[in-house]
Design a protein around this motif. Structure first.
Motif, PDB file in Angstrom:
ATOM      1  N   MET A 156      88.778  22.411 -33.364  1.00  0.00           N
ATOM      2  CA  MET A 156      88.670  21.914 -34.707  1.00  0.00           C
ATOM      3  C   MET A 156      89.514  20.903 -34.681  1.00  0.00           C
ATOM      4  O   MET A 156      88.997  20.429 -35.512  1.00  0.00           O
ATOM      5  CB  MET A 156      89.487  23.311 -35.210  1.00  0.00           C
ATOM      6  N   LYS A 157      90.193  20.325 -34.247  1.00  0.00           N
ATOM      7  CA  LYS A 157      90.609  18.635 -34.466  1.00  0.00           C
ATOM      8  C   LYS A 157      89.957  17.915 -34.073  1.00  0.00           C
ATOM      9  O   LYS A 157      89.754  16.714 -34.723  1.00  0.00           O
ATOM     10  CB  LYS A 157      92.080  18.644 -34.342  1.00  0.00           C
ATOM     11  N   LEU A 158      89.100  18.264 -33.124  1.00  0.00           N
ATOM     12  CA  LEU A 158      88.239  17.313 -32.318  1.00  0.00           C
ATOM     13  C   LEU A 158      86.894  16.998 -33.240  1.00  0.00           C
ATOM     14  O   LEU A 158      86.727  16.383 -33.522  1.00  0.00           O
ATOM     15  CB  LEU A 158      87.892  17.670 -31.029  1.00  0.00           C
ATOM     16  N   LEU A 159      86.869  18.159 -34.293  1.00  0.00           N
ATOM     17  CA  LEU A 159      85.451  18.069 -34.867  1.00  0.00           C
ATOM     18  C   LEU A 159      86.036  17.662 -35.998  1.00  0.00           C
ATOM     19  O   LEU A 159      85.525  16.910 -36.884  1.00  0.00           O
ATOM     20  CB  LEU A 159      84.942  19.520 -35.118  1.00  0.00           C
ATOM     21  N   SER A 160      86.854  17.498 -36.885  1.00  0.00           N
ATOM     22  CA  SER A 160      87.546  16.714 -37.474  1.00  0.00           C
ATOM     23  C   SER A 160      88.166  15.660 -38.054  1.00  0.00           C
ATOM     24  O   SER A 160      87.517  14.771 -39.257  1.00  0.00           O
ATOM     25  CB  SER A 160      89.351  17.652 -38.363  1.00  0.00           C
ATOM     26  N   GLN A 161      87.543  14.803 -36.366  1.00  0.00           N
ATOM     27  CA  GLN A 161      87.977  13.578 -36.483  1.00  0.00           C
ATOM     28  C   GLN A 161      86.284  12.811 -36.547  1.00  0.00           C
ATOM     29  O   GLN A 161      85.767  11.445 -36.794  1.00  0.00           O
ATOM     30  CB  GLN A 161      88.055  13.404 -35.081  1.00  0.00           C
ATOM     31  N   GLY A 162      85.346  13.696 -36.898  1.00  0.00           N
ATOM     32  CA  GLY A 162      83.641  13.288 -37.297  1.00  0.00           C
ATOM     33  C   GLY A 162      82.611  13.846 -36.475  1.00  0.00           C
ATOM     34  O   GLY A 162      82.297  13.248 -36.027  1.00  0.00           O
ATOM     35  N   ILE A 163      83.439  14.356 -34.883  1.00  0.00           N
ATOM     36  CA  ILE A 163      82.247  14.827 -34.308  1.00  0.00           C
ATOM     37  C   ILE A 163      81.712  16.231 -34.845  1.00  0.00           C
ATOM     38  O   ILE A 163      81.642  16.929 -35.251  1.00  0.00           O
ATOM     39  CB  ILE A 163      82.982  15.358 -33.020  1.00  0.00           C
ATOM     40  N   LYS A 164      79.495  15.639 -34.531  1.00  0.00           N
ATOM     41  CA  LYS A 164      78.604  15.551 -35.483  1.00  0.00           C
ATOM     42  C   LYS A 164      78.497  16.801 -34.073  1.00  0.00           C
ATOM     43  O   LYS A 164      77.315  18.275 -34.003  1.00  0.00           O
ATOM     44  CB  LYS A 164      77.598  14.944 -35.591  1.00  0.00           C
TER      45      LYS A 164
ATOM     46  N   GLU B   4      97.477  16.920 -25.804  1.00  0.00           N
ATOM     47  CA  GLU B   4      96.178  17.185 -27.277  1.00  0.00           C
ATOM     48  C   GLU B   4      96.174  15.281 -27.433  1.00  0.00           C
ATOM     49  O   GLU B   4      95.348  15.003 -28.121  1.00  0.00           O
ATOM     50  CB  GLU B   4      96.606  17.366 -28.108  1.00  0.00           C
ATOM     51  N   GLU B   5      97.103  14.797 -28.154  1.00  0.00           N
ATOM     52  CA  GLU B   5      97.199  13.433 -28.764  1.00  0.00           C
ATOM     53  C   GLU B   5      96.257  12.376 -27.546  1.00  0.00           C
ATOM     54  O   GLU B   5      95.477  11.631 -28.104  1.00  0.00           O
ATOM     55  CB  GLU B   5      98.936  12.894 -28.964  1.00  0.00           C
ATOM     56  N   LEU B   6      96.320  12.304 -26.794  1.00  0.00           N
ATOM     57  CA  LEU B   6      95.773  11.581 -25.622  1.00  0.00           C
ATOM     58  C   LEU B   6      93.691  11.781 -26.451  1.00  0.00           C
ATOM     59  O   LEU B   6      92.879  10.988 -26.459  1.00  0.00           O
ATOM     60  CB  LEU B   6      96.211  11.656 -24.492  1.00  0.00           C
TER      61      LEU B   6
ATOM     62  N   GLY C  71      89.509  25.747 -19.565  1.00  0.00           N
ATOM     63  CA  GLY C  71      90.261  26.984 -20.281  1.00  0.00           C
ATOM     64  C   GLY C  71      91.726  26.559 -20.835  1.00  0.00           C
ATOM     65  O   GLY C  71      92.444  27.155 -21.606  1.00  0.00           O
ATOM     66  N   ARG C  72      92.521  25.399 -20.406  1.00  0.00           N
ATOM     67  CA  ARG C  72      93.068  24.593 -21.581  1.00  0.00           C
ATOM     68  C   ARG C  72      93.461  24.278 -22.474  1.00  0.00           C
ATOM     69  O   ARG C  72      94.398  23.848 -22.939  1.00  0.00           O
ATOM     70  CB  ARG C  72      94.224  23.608 -20.302  1.00  0.00           C
ATOM     71  N   LEU C  73      92.388  23.904 -22.865  1.00  0.00           N
ATOM     72  CA  LEU C  73      91.228  24.231 -24.506  1.00  0.00           C
ATOM     73  C   LEU C  73      91.799  25.320 -25.074  1.00  0.00           C
ATOM     74  O   LEU C  73      90.865  26.263 -25.356  1.00  0.00           O
ATOM     75  CB  LEU C  73      90.274  23.430 -24.210  1.00  0.00           C
ATOM     76  N   ASP C  74      91.960  25.116 -26.462  1.00  0.00           N
ATOM     77  CA  ASP C  74      92.021  26.145 -27.889  1.00  0.00           C
ATOM     78  C   ASP C  74      91.625  25.814 -28.861  1.00  0.00           C
ATOM     79  O   ASP C  74      90.433  24.670 -28.751  1.00  0.00           O
ATOM     80  CB  ASP C  74      94.300  26.493 -28.520  1.00  0.00           C
ATOM     81  N   ALA C  75      91.207  26.558 -29.042  1.00  0.00           N
ATOM     82  CA  ALA C  75      90.369  26.663 -30.451  1.00  0.00           C
ATOM     83  C   ALA C  75      90.887  25.705 -31.598  1.00  0.00           C
ATOM     84  O   ALA C  75      90.132  24.695 -32.536  1.00  0.00           O
ATOM     85  CB  ALA C  75      90.067  27.630 -31.520  1.00  0.00           C
ATOM     86  N   GLY C  76      92.728  25.345 -31.584  1.00  0.00           N
ATOM     87  CA  GLY C  76      92.970  24.990 -32.955  1.00  0.00           C
ATOM     88  C   GLY C  76      92.800  23.292 -31.948  1.00  0.00           C
ATOM     89  O   GLY C  76      92.296  22.161 -32.876  1.00  0.00           O
ATOM     90  N   THR C  77      92.242  22.684 -30.913  1.00  0.00           N
ATOM     91  CA  THR C  77      92.165  21.373 -30.011  1.00  0.00           C
ATOM     92  C   THR C  77      91.213  21.087 -30.913  1.00  0.00           C
ATOM     93  O   THR C  77      90.464  19.879 -30.917  1.00  0.00           O
ATOM     94  CB  THR C  77      92.611  21.563 -28.807  1.00  0.00           C
TER      95      THR C  77
END
Length: 374
Positions: free
Chosen positions: A125-133, A70-72, A117-123
């Motif tokens: 949400m973190k992407l969106l929280s970084q400023g993705i519109k 996830e961090e990458l 399918g390896r992406l969960d909702a938490g990841t």
């Protein structure tokens, strides 16, 4: 204490709540879990295909795939406003066209994963929280998912996340768009030989006697490329891997060319995989969507242009994501070896199998092949 399995999977029994979600999510029946023993999930490494569904389903974080950490992903998407997440099986050859058709306005960054399918909702949400519109997820069509349940799992999580964000009054644009890679058929070149009909594992093509031409049912086509590799009239291409552009790609450079099925190897060809693997000097890796597309012409062109050798790497037959890709490639390459031996080029082509379960296999094969070519 966490246990790392074959460098690709980490299981922490102390975090396991024994909920069995991982066992139910696994498409390959590779997980066993005994309630009360506090041992966590037991994963059969012979059955595991490293799809990542167990990890993305686990509510307590007890299972972690070490591929594509996830961090990458978060680091790669830093500062991006428009992000497109694609699967290896759904990645569009023309990203700009896919963007226009999705209604996206910004300039996108594509991040491609083995399976969404390896992406969960938490990841997400973190992407969106970084400023993705604008976030576009582009999984394979459900019935074409190479990991059986990956597309379905991703879609459910994505739609639930979108509903929650709407109720929260968030304004990010979330778009879901399924797609799968298909063949491109030129009926004007078709010689009505029936080779494609004989070879297609999915009954996606038939002959039309009245028109003396083949007809493809794209709703059945899985994009394995077997028909493309064997069509004597060059009447069939595979979207994104058209013969002319691919021939120029495999013919560049010297040294060893590795033609690898994109499902057989994750660690060496993508920095996002997080395995920190580097190919030896003089070795180039080119991915195929499936080894079924390993046309003999690709190998011959590579040798003609000065490649020292060609290593063809596929999934084991029982793990082929497209049923008969590895089997077909093995048969075609054996035929090619017999021809090469007649012209004094024996040993210049090697066929091998690998699995993402063990990222060291490709390195071993390259070293052995290099010695063989000396």
């Amino acid at each position: 204490m966490s246990t790392t399995l074959l460098q690709t999977l980490e299981v922490n029994p102390e975090l396991c709540s024994e909920c069995h979600f991982c066992r139910w999510a696994c498409p390959y029946e590779a997980i066993q879990l005994e309630v009360g023993k506090k041992e966590g999930a037991k994963i059969d490494l012979e059955k595991c295909r490293t799809c990542g569904l167990c990890s993305s389903t686990c509510p307590s974080g007890a299972i972690r795939t070490l591929y594509y950490p996830e961090e990458l992903l978060l680091s790669r998407a830093q500062g991006v406003e428009t992000l497109i997440l694609t699967c290896r099986g759904s990645s569009p050859p023309d990203l700009e066209k896919a963007v226009r058709e999705s209604g996206v306005k910004g300039r996108p960054l594509e991040i491609r994963l083995p399976c969404l399918g390896r992406l969960d909702a938490g990841t997400m949400m973190k992407l969106l929280s970084q400023g993705i519109k604008e976030l576009v997820v582009m999984p394979c069509e459900e019935e074409f998912c190479r990991f059986e349940r990956g597309s379905r799992a991703l879609e459910r999580r994505f739609l639930l996340l979108r509903k929650v964000l709407l109720e929260m009054g968030r304004k990010e644009v979330l778009i879901l768009r399924e797609r799968s890679r298909k063949v491109i058929f030129n009926k004007d070149r078709c010689i009505w030989c029936g080779t494609c009909v004989d070879l297609c594992p999915y009954d996606a093509v038939k002959l039309l006697p009245s028109q003396r031409v083949a007809e493809f049912d794209l709703s059945k086509c899985m994009g394995c490329g077997i028909c493309v590799a064997r069509c004597p009239a060059f009447a069939i291409e595979l979207e994104g891997f058209e013969r002319s552009s691919f021939l120029s790609k495999v013919g560049k450079g010297a040294g060893i060319l590795v033609l690898a099925c994109q499902w057989a190897e994750f660690a060496w060809g993508d920095e996002l995989a997080g395995m920190e693997r580097r190919l030896p000097e003089g070795v180039e890796l080119v991915y195929l969507p499936c080894l079924g597309l390993s046309d003999q012409l690709f190998v011959l062109e590579a040798l003609r242009r000065g490649r020292k050798g060609v290593l063809v790497l596929g999934c084991p037959e029982e793990e082929c994501k497209l049923e008969e890709g590895s089997k077909a490639a093995s048969r075609y390459l054996k035929e090619l070896e017999e021809k090469l031996e007649q012209v004094g080029l024996s040993g210049r082509v090697r066929f091998s199998t690998a699995s993402p379960r063990d990222p060291t296999l490709l390195e071993k094969e390259i070293l052995e092949f290099s010695k063989q070519l000396e």
